[in-house]
Design a protein around this motif. Sequence first.
Motif, PDB file in Angstrom:
ATOM      1  N   ARG A 185       7.765  -2.394  -0.120  1.00 10.53           N
ATOM      2  CA  ARG A 185       7.010  -3.642  -0.266  1.00 10.53           C
ATOM      3  C   ARG A 185       7.257  -4.540   0.940  1.00 10.53           C
ATOM      4  NH1 ARG A 185      10.241  -7.705  -3.734  1.00 10.53           N
ATOM      5  NH2 ARG A 185      12.325  -6.778  -3.794  1.00 10.53           N
ATOM      6  N   LEU A 186       6.264  -5.373   1.182  1.00  9.86           N
ATOM      7  CA  LEU A 186       6.325  -6.333   2.278  1.00  9.86           C
ATOM      8  C   LEU A 186       6.463  -7.727   1.685  1.00  9.86           C
ATOM      9  CD1 LEU A 186       5.999  -6.892   5.362  1.00  9.86           C
ATOM     10  CD2 LEU A 186       3.555  -7.134   4.918  1.00  9.86           C
ATOM     11  N   VAL A 187       7.541  -8.413   2.030  1.00 10.45           N
ATOM     12  CA  VAL A 187       7.801  -9.765   1.547  1.00 10.45           C
ATOM     13  C   VAL A 187       7.724 -10.712   2.736  1.00 10.45           C
ATOM     14  CG1 VAL A 187       9.511 -11.298   0.491  1.00 10.45           C
ATOM     15  CG2 VAL A 187       9.264  -8.953  -0.339  1.00 10.45           C
ATOM     16  N   THR A 188       6.889 -11.732   2.615  1.00 11.24           N
ATOM     17  CA  THR A 188       6.741 -12.711   3.694  1.00 11.24           C
ATOM     18  C   THR A 188       7.283 -14.062   3.235  1.00 11.24           C
ATOM     19  OG1 THR A 188       4.766 -11.588   4.529  1.00 11.24           O
ATOM     20  CG2 THR A 188       5.132 -13.859   5.253  1.00 11.24           C
ATOM     21  N   ILE A 189       8.222 -14.609   3.991  1.00 10.89           N
ATOM     22  CA  ILE A 189       8.824 -15.905   3.679  1.00 10.89           C
ATOM     23  C   ILE A 189       8.648 -16.810   4.893  1.00 10.89           C
ATOM     24  CG2 ILE A 189      10.930 -17.131   3.016  1.00 10.89           C
ATOM     25  CD1 ILE A 189      11.976 -14.496   1.859  1.00 10.89           C
ATOM     26  N   ARG A 190       7.799 -17.801   4.727  1.00 12.77           N
ATOM     27  CA  ARG A 190       7.532 -18.785   5.792  1.00 12.77           C
ATOM     28  C   ARG A 190       7.306 -18.133   7.156  1.00 12.77           C
ATOM     29  NH1 ARG A 190      10.715 -22.124   7.436  1.00 12.77           N
ATOM     30  NH2 ARG A 190      12.716 -21.680   6.478  1.00 12.77           N
ATOM     31  N   GLY A 191       6.407 -17.148   7.154  1.00 12.77           N
ATOM     32  CA  GLY A 191       6.008 -16.538   8.411  1.00 12.77           C
ATOM     33  C   GLY A 191       6.924 -15.438   8.910  1.00 12.77           C
ATOM     34  N   VAL A 192       7.954 -15.055   8.139  1.00 12.12           N
ATOM     35  CA  VAL A 192       8.853 -13.971   8.524  1.00 12.12           C
ATOM     36  C   VAL A 192       8.619 -12.806   7.564  1.00 12.12           C
ATOM     37  CG1 VAL A 192      11.234 -13.230   8.865  1.00 12.12           C
ATOM     38  CG2 VAL A 192      10.568 -15.579   9.428  1.00 12.12           C
ATOM     39  N   ASP A 193       8.306 -11.621   8.112  1.00 10.91           N
ATOM     40  CA  ASP A 193       8.000 -10.444   7.298  1.00 10.91           C
ATOM     41  C   ASP A 193       9.243  -9.578   7.123  1.00 10.91           C
ATOM     42  OD1 ASP A 193       5.290 -11.063   6.988  1.00 10.91           O
ATOM     43  OD2 ASP A 193       4.806 -10.192   8.947  1.00 10.91           O
ATOM     44  N   PHE A 194       9.502  -9.203   5.871  1.00  9.65           N
ATOM     45  CA  PHE A 194      10.597  -8.298   5.527  1.00  9.65           C
ATOM     46  C   PHE A 194       9.996  -7.075   4.831  1.00  9.65           C
ATOM     47  CE2 PHE A 194      12.288 -12.590   5.450  1.00  9.65           C
ATOM     48  CZ  PHE A 194      13.500 -12.491   6.127  1.00  9.65           C
ATOM     49  N   VAL A 195      10.370  -5.876   5.272  1.00  6.35           N
ATOM     50  CA  VAL A 195       9.967  -4.646   4.601  1.00  6.35           C
ATOM     51  C   VAL A 195      11.165  -4.127   3.817  1.00  6.35           C
ATOM     52  CG1 VAL A 195       9.170  -2.273   4.869  1.00  6.35           C
ATOM     53  CG2 VAL A 195       8.228  -4.080   6.325  1.00  6.35           C
ATOM     54  N   LEU A 196      11.020  -4.023   2.490  1.00 11.08           N
ATOM     55  CA  LEU A 196      12.092  -3.565   1.611  1.00 11.08           C
ATOM     56  C   LEU A 196      11.773  -2.145   1.167  1.00 11.08           C
ATOM     57  CD1 LEU A 196      12.173  -6.739   1.555  1.00 11.08           C
ATOM     58  CD2 LEU A 196      13.183  -6.544  -0.694  1.00 11.08           C
ATOM     59  N   LEU A 197      12.732  -1.254   1.333  1.00  9.60           N
ATOM     60  CA  LEU A 197      12.472   0.179   1.243  1.00  9.60           C
ATOM     61  C   LEU A 197      13.410   0.870   0.241  1.00  9.60           C
ATOM     62  CD1 LEU A 197      10.998   2.635   2.726  1.00  9.60           C
ATOM     63  CD2 LEU A 197      13.044   2.729   4.147  1.00  9.60           C
ATOM     64  N   ASN A 198      12.856   1.796  -0.540  1.00 12.54           N
ATOM     65  CA  ASN A 198      13.642   2.676  -1.399  1.00 12.54           C
ATOM     66  C   ASN A 198      14.099   3.867  -0.564  1.00 12.54           C
ATOM     67  OD1 ASN A 198      14.552   4.672  -3.183  1.00 12.54           O
ATOM     68  ND2 ASN A 198      13.047   4.183  -4.764  1.00 12.54           N
ATOM     69  N   SER A 199      15.374   3.926  -0.215  1.00 14.62           N
ATOM     70  CA  SER A 199      15.879   4.977   0.671  1.00 14.62           C
ATOM     71  C   SER A 199      15.726   6.366   0.062  1.00 14.62           C
ATOM     72  CB  SER A 199      17.352   4.726   1.001  1.00 14.62           C
ATOM     73  OG  SER A 199      17.532   3.496   1.660  1.00 14.62           O
ATOM     74  N   MET A 200      15.847   6.469  -1.269  1.00 17.25           N
ATOM     75  CA  MET A 200      15.755   7.777  -1.920  1.00 17.25           C
ATOM     76  C   MET A 200      14.334   8.319  -1.904  1.00 17.25           C
ATOM     77  SD  MET A 200      18.404   5.943  -2.876  1.00 17.25           S
ATOM     78  CE  MET A 200      17.699   4.835  -4.107  1.00 17.25           C
ATOM     79  N   ALA A 201      13.357   7.464  -1.609  1.00 15.49           N
ATOM     80  CA  ALA A 201      11.960   7.909  -1.524  1.00 15.49           C
ATOM     81  C   ALA A 201      11.625   8.425  -0.138  1.00 15.49           C
ATOM     82  CB  ALA A 201      11.028   6.761  -1.900  1.00 15.49           C
ATOM     83  N   MET A 202      12.610   8.476   0.762  1.00 14.60           N
ATOM     84  CA  MET A 202      12.389   8.950   2.122  1.00 14.60           C
ATOM     85  C   MET A 202      12.803  10.414   2.270  1.00 14.60           C
ATOM     86  SD  MET A 202      11.078   6.480   3.990  1.00 14.60           S
ATOM     87  CE  MET A 202      10.027   6.245   2.546  1.00 14.60           C
ATOM     88  N   GLU A 203      12.680  11.168   1.198  1.00 14.69           N
ATOM     89  CA  GLU A 203      13.080  12.574   1.211  1.00 14.69           C
ATOM     90  C   GLU A 203      12.108  13.424   2.029  1.00 14.69           C
ATOM     91  OE1 GLU A 203      15.856  15.579  -0.163  1.00 14.69           O
ATOM     92  OE2 GLU A 203      15.867  13.390  -0.179  1.00 14.69           O
ATOM     93  N   GLY A 204      10.823  13.066   1.987  1.00 20.98           N
ATOM     94  CA  GLY A 204       9.830  13.821   2.756  1.00 20.98           C
ATOM     95  C   GLY A 204       9.398  15.116   2.121  1.00 20.98           C
ATOM     96  N   ASP A 205       9.603  15.257   0.799  1.00 24.95           N
ATOM     97  CA  ASP A 205       9.237  16.513   0.129  1.00 24.95           C
ATOM     98  C   ASP A 205       7.940  16.408  -0.661  1.00 24.95           C
ATOM     99  OD1 ASP A 205      10.057  14.881  -1.908  1.00 24.95           O
ATOM    100  OD2 ASP A 205      11.442  16.325  -2.819  1.00 24.95           O
ATOM    101  N   GLY A 206       7.239  15.261  -0.543  1.00 29.78           N
ATOM    102  CA  GLY A 206       5.957  15.123  -1.213  1.00 29.78           C
ATOM    103  C   GLY A 206       6.033  14.789  -2.681  1.00 29.78           C
TER     104      GLY A 206
END
Length: 398
Positions: A185-206
């Motif tokens: 998800r992308l969270v924007t706070i007063r013009g600053v963008d933060f991307v928050l990521l689920n590391s376990m979803a970066m397996e790359g196995d589809g």
Amino acid sequence: MMKPIKLSNFLMLFCQLPARFRFYIRTHRSVRVIVIVFLTVFYCEFLHYYLVLLWCMWPSLASAGVTGQTPVRAMFIGDTHILGSDAHWFDKLRREWQMVRSFQASMLIHSPEVVFILGDLLDNGQVCSRKEFEYHVKRFRKMFSTPTGTSQEIVVGNHDVGFHYMMSDRNHDRFKEAFSVPPVRLVTIRGVDFVLLNSMAMEGDGCNICHEAEEQLRQIKWRLKCLKGIEERKFVSDICDTLEPVSNSRPVLLQHFPMFRESDKDCSTPDAPPDDEKLIPFREKFDCLSRDSSKMLLEYLDPRLIVSAHTHHGCYRLHENGAPEYTVASYNWRNKKAPSFLLAEISGKDFIVRRCYLPNELTVFSLYITGGILLLVSLVIPTSGRRPMALTSSNKLH
């Protein structure tokens, strides 16, 4: 009928309190014990947290010569590991008290605009029942409640839903429902963008969750690419007209796993792992993201700052795109004798980060030992029966 107490008499009684207190200290060992025990516990379990945290103040972009946009003040913590029902009651009570006191002291002293908690909120979230999970979520929210004006953003960790091979739809969905955290998800706070990521979803196995995460990353990639094209006055694709614009072409990436690294051998921050742990090789997808996933994130997002957790120790690294990565140590004394956290001022283009430290558990133990020695000395000192002058019969109030 009782005579009213005159103001002068009341003031005299009030002025006698120190003398009375000293008198009881000299003449009653039990009073000495109560006073020393109270002062020791009050300092170690309450006041000490505030005094330690007061030493770490916000880093300042203005002091570094950066002016303009008012920066976002963000606090980063990780690996709180709230213990489950199988933990020893005293260990549970002690660790939770330490975290609550530290966190609430920071809320009062630092008053961040946003608190990012970078995963492993729970210790056994991946295996506990639905009922126990809901109970731990309530405990977490109570322990890490934030005041009005401070928002809280959550990143999922492997102890919350399990490593990829354990991350069932049930575990993922209940955590997502409890904390509103999709895979990316992308969270924007007063013009600053933060991307928050689920590391376990970066397996790359589809897998379903991995596929969803990759699709969300591609959408964010195009949103960033469109803005970058506009900034550099290059050709902008027609697809950009259909996408929601972002504030910055280089976001801040927040995740539980660190980016790929072979080990912690190059970590040299004060809260880095002990020397005998630094050379232990990292396993891709368990101790850090895989090499391929890390490369993809750098290519898709081109982050200007990366903040991670997971290892329970601090670290600082610089990536090939020039982005620094700060790994924040565990916030739980069970995992780290001297826990730490990060304070950062982040504007649309610049940022400055400071590492702060919680009370060292060995220091607290030393304070208790000192209090115990004072207690023994107080028991050895003989009592004195002489009454202070203010309490003798010739000075009594009439």
